[in-house]
Design a protein around this motif. Structure first.
Motif: not given
Length: 244
Positions: A123-129
């Motif tokens: 989720a964090k990777n999706s948010l930052y991308n």
């Protein structure tokens, strides 16, 4: 060298079209992405991204009725393939599908089910991308998994640490949700401003002709009324002069 790359690319394409989703196919893909010419590399990546997007959807639709293991293997293959060609959005979309498949298969197996940490990192990777909708789903799953892990563990100690983890996940989820709303508002605002600009241009293009016609009509009408008034006054004077 270009000829070798073209042959290798063709080999990779045939592997996918033949349904070979293996580490060997990934190794062939890696060997394709070694072009030293930046422009050539970008063209190859763009072409392979389009190719993989089409076939990933086609293959996943085709194996919808297969076992979870088969679907999971294919999804994980495409996750790695999209990562190699630099297609972040497709990589995250397939990663989400792979995590859901794992969650479905190993829901009652604590050793193999998706951990809250995996969902959180995804989720964090999706948010930052910039993929906020996917991020919200990931954070929700992270919260759900975290609660399940607590219940399974039965450890009620260190409430402060657990509350901190929950708060951290919720804050990031709310941030992703806010970004979705912000993007929607920005999109609507942009559409509104474009529409108003178009309407203004149309009015401006019509304004000179219409306003000139209206002003000309009013001017002529004013002159006619003034002439009528002068004529009436002149006639009255004549009548008064003619009276004995």
């Amino acid at each position: 060298m270009p000829g070798v790359i073209a042959e290798t690319t063709s080999l990779f394409r045939s592997q996918i079209e033949d349904g070979s989703f293996s580490d060997v196919s990934l190794q062939i893909l890696e060997s394709v992405l070694v072009a030293k010419d930046v422009r050539a590399l970008l063209e190859i990546r763009s072409s392979l991204q389009e190719f993989l997007r089409f076939h990933a959807k086609s293959v996943m639709d085709r194996i919808a009725a297969k076992t979870v293991d088969e679907k999971l293997n294919v999804a994980e293959f495409f996750v790695k393939a999209f990562a190699l060609v630099g297609d972040v959005e497709s990589c995250l979309a397939l990663k989400y599908e792979a995590l859901v498949l794992r969650e479905t298969k190993y829901y009652n197996n604590n050793g193999f089910r998706v951990s809250y940490q995996e969902w959180y990192n995804f989720a964090k990777n999706s948010l930052y991308n910039g993929y906020y909708a996917i991020a919200v789903k990931g954070f929700n799953n992270a919260l759900s998994c975290f609660q399940s892990e607590l219940n399974a563990d039965g450890n009620t100690g260190d409430y402060f640490m657990k509350d901190n983890i929950v708060d951290k996940i919720r804050k990031l989820r709310d941030e992703a949700s806010a970004m979705i709303s912000s993007s929607s508002v920005q999109a609507l605002t942009s559409k509104y401003l474009k529409r108003k600009a178009t309407e203004c241009e149309q009015r401006c293009s019509l304004l000179p002709t219409n306003s000139q016609q209206a002003a000309s009509s009013m001017f002529r009408l004013g002159i006619n009324k003034r002439n009528e008034r002068k004529l009436y006054q002149s006639q009255r004077k004549k009548q008064q002069m003619s009276v004995p």
